[in-house]
Enzyme design. Structure first.
Site, PDB file in Angstrom:
ATOM      1  N   ILE A  12      -9.833 -35.001  68.056  1.00  0.00           N
ATOM      2  CA  ILE A  12      -9.583 -36.158  68.916  1.00  0.00           C
ATOM      3  C   ILE A  12      -8.910 -37.265  68.107  1.00  0.00           C
ATOM      4  O   ILE A  12      -7.983 -37.920  68.560  1.00  0.00           O
ATOM      5  CB  ILE A  12     -10.908 -36.722  69.499  1.00  0.00           C
ATOM      6  CG1 ILE A  12     -11.626 -35.664  70.326  1.00  0.00           C
ATOM      7  CG2 ILE A  12     -10.637 -37.959  70.348  1.00  0.00           C
ATOM      8  CD1 ILE A  12     -13.040 -36.073  70.728  1.00  0.00           C
ATOM      9  N   GLU A  14      -8.392 -38.899  63.741  1.00  0.00           N
ATOM     10  CA  GLU A  14      -8.622 -38.719  62.298  1.00  0.00           C
ATOM     11  C   GLU A  14      -8.289 -40.001  61.570  1.00  0.00           C
ATOM     12  O   GLU A  14      -7.313 -40.681  61.888  1.00  0.00           O
ATOM     13  CB  GLU A  14      -7.765 -37.575  61.755  1.00  0.00           C
ATOM     14  CG  GLU A  14      -8.057 -37.271  60.288  1.00  0.00           C
ATOM     15  CD  GLU A  14      -7.544 -35.908  59.862  1.00  0.00           C
ATOM     16  OE1 GLU A  14      -8.090 -35.367  58.888  1.00  0.00           O
ATOM     17  OE2 GLU A  14      -6.611 -35.400  60.496  1.00  0.00           O
ATOM     18  N   GLY A  15      -9.130 -40.340  60.612  1.00  0.00           N
ATOM     19  CA  GLY A  15      -8.892 -41.529  59.798  1.00  0.00           C
ATOM     20  C   GLY A  15      -9.437 -41.274  58.407  1.00  0.00           C
ATOM     21  O   GLY A  15      -9.919 -40.177  58.100  1.00  0.00           O
ATOM     22  N   GLY A  16      -9.374 -42.290  57.564  1.00  0.00           N
ATOM     23  CA  GLY A  16      -9.850 -42.139  56.191  1.00  0.00           C
ATOM     24  C   GLY A  16     -11.338 -41.868  56.109  1.00  0.00           C
ATOM     25  O   GLY A  16     -11.828 -41.344  55.113  1.00  0.00           O
ATOM     26  N   MET A  17     -12.070 -42.232  57.171  1.00  0.00           N
ATOM     27  CA  MET A  17     -13.518 -42.077  57.161  1.00  0.00           C
ATOM     28  C   MET A  17     -13.994 -40.798  57.853  1.00  0.00           C
ATOM     29  O   MET A  17     -15.190 -40.612  58.042  1.00  0.00           O
ATOM     30  CB  MET A  17     -14.171 -43.292  57.842  1.00  0.00           C
ATOM     31  CG  MET A  17     -13.883 -44.591  57.141  1.00  0.00           C
ATOM     32  SD  MET A  17     -14.430 -44.572  55.426  1.00  0.00           S
ATOM     33  CE  MET A  17     -13.551 -45.972  54.769  1.00  0.00           C
ATOM     34  N   VAL A  20     -12.733 -36.716  64.015  1.00  0.00           N
ATOM     35  CA  VAL A  20     -13.591 -36.592  65.188  1.00  0.00           C
ATOM     36  C   VAL A  20     -13.044 -35.463  66.057  1.00  0.00           C
ATOM     37  O   VAL A  20     -11.850 -35.432  66.365  1.00  0.00           O
ATOM     38  CB  VAL A  20     -13.642 -37.907  65.999  1.00  0.00           C
ATOM     39  CG1 VAL A  20     -14.574 -37.754  67.197  1.00  0.00           C
ATOM     40  CG2 VAL A  20     -14.109 -39.063  65.117  1.00  0.00           C
ATOM     41  N   LYS A  35     -18.243 -36.014  64.627  1.00  0.00           N
ATOM     42  CA  LYS A  35     -17.576 -36.712  63.522  1.00  0.00           C
ATOM     43  C   LYS A  35     -17.966 -36.030  62.220  1.00  0.00           C
ATOM     44  O   LYS A  35     -19.158 -35.884  61.923  1.00  0.00           O
ATOM     45  CB  LYS A  35     -18.017 -38.180  63.521  1.00  0.00           C
ATOM     46  CG  LYS A  35     -17.227 -39.088  62.605  1.00  0.00           C
ATOM     47  CD  LYS A  35     -17.666 -40.532  62.855  1.00  0.00           C
ATOM     48  CE  LYS A  35     -16.851 -41.511  62.041  1.00  0.00           C
ATOM     49  NZ  LYS A  35     -17.257 -42.914  62.310  1.00  0.00           N
ATOM     50  N   ASP A 129     -17.256 -54.692  62.876  1.00  0.00           N
ATOM     51  CA  ASP A 129     -15.896 -54.157  63.036  1.00  0.00           C
ATOM     52  C   ASP A 129     -15.538 -54.008  64.516  1.00  0.00           C
ATOM     53  O   ASP A 129     -15.028 -52.972  64.940  1.00  0.00           O
ATOM     54  CB  ASP A 129     -15.767 -52.818  62.302  1.00  0.00           C
ATOM     55  CG  ASP A 129     -14.313 -52.445  62.012  1.00  0.00           C
ATOM     56  OD1 ASP A 129     -13.443 -53.344  62.049  1.00  0.00           O
ATOM     57  OD2 ASP A 129     -14.038 -51.253  61.771  1.00  0.00           O
TER      58      ASP A 129
END
Length: 275
Positions: A12, A14-17, A20, A35, A129
């Site tokens: 779904i 994607e990021g540095g953390m 998903v 996640k 955030d």
């Protein structure tokens, strides 16, 4: 691909953390969001602790305007977090497509987010955030706050925030959070909620095209173009409510989510006042 009792059907986001995935429980068939911690962070103990804290925070917040946490586990050395699957899109995606929302629709969305955030604050949790990418909108128009990875317990921070380090997203972040995220309180989330409202109604990212340092300096001196300057048809009440809660001085802002929504609407929000 699978983790634990879940088959992963497709990515779904994607990021540095982490990534998903849309997932499905192998026995019940229930659709979920999963996640997964990326390989390069598996040796980062602070991040792994924060990831686990995200589950604990989301699990504790049973509210229709907060994405529910359903499960937490490990596949070998890789931790994963199972969340409620939200059929819809992020508010950030919506903004990209529509540029800005009507004042009425923006107030409706922000009021919903405020209810979930109010519940978090009542539980002693600070999100840190709040931004359009962390607000999901269902196909029915329900807003759900997500991504509690930076959440902080008001009284007992787990020492995952080093003094002098700002956490969050610079354009939406309160100026005092740049200096010391460890001391972030309810009023930091109020600032970010107001900054999100600013973006929704004007179509402009607050302090856009500035480096984090330049944005911080302008925030300290309240050098933000008033919303009505960008959108002259905006009501004076909404313009004032946004500017009040984006003040550089935390004491000048609305003191609660309830008060911010009352500023926006001019109406009492008893619904937000209940624990």
């Amino acid at each position: 691909l699978s983790v634990g009792a879940y088959d992963l059907l497709g990515k779904i986001a994607e990021g540095g953390m982490g990534a998903v995935y849309r997932g499905r429980h192998r026995v019940t068939g229930a659709q979920v969001a999963v996640k997964v911690v990326p390989p390069h962070l598996l040796s980062n103990h602070v991040f792994l602790k924060r990831f686990e804290q995200e589950y604990a925070a989301a699990k504790a917040l049973d509210h229709p305007n907060v994405v529910k946490a359903l499960d937490f586990g490990r596949e070998g050395d890789t931790p994963y977090l199972v969340l409620e699957y939200v059929e819809g899109e992020s508010l950030g995606q919506r903004l990209e497509r529509e540029h800005h929302l009507s004042e009425r629709e923006a107030i409706g969305i922000i009021s919903q987010v405020a209810q979930g955030l109010h519940k978090a604050h009542k539980a002693g949790l600070i999100h840190r955030d709040v931004k359009p990418d962390n607000i999901l909108i269902t196909k029915e128009g329900q807003a759900k706050l997500t991504d509690l990875g930076l959440v902080k317990e008001r009284e007992t921070d787990l020492n995952l925030t080093r003094t002098g380090r700002g956490l969050g997203t610079p354009h939406y972040m309160a100026p005092e959070q740049f200096r010391n995220a460890k001391k972030a309180d309810v009023r930091c989330d109020i600032y970010s909620l107001a900054a999100t409202m600013y973006h929704l109604v004007t179509g402009e990212l607050p302090f856009k095209s500035l480096s984090p340092l330049d944005a911080w300096m302008k925030k300290i001196h309240n050098e933000l173009p008033p919303p009505r300057q960008l959108l002259p048809g905006m009501s004076e009440r909404v313009d004032w409510a946004i500017r009040r809660s984006m003040s550089s001085d935390p004491n000048e802002r609305a003191a609660s989510c309830r008060e911010f929504v009352e500023d926006l609407t001019g109406q009492s929000t008893r619904k937000l006042s209940s624990p």
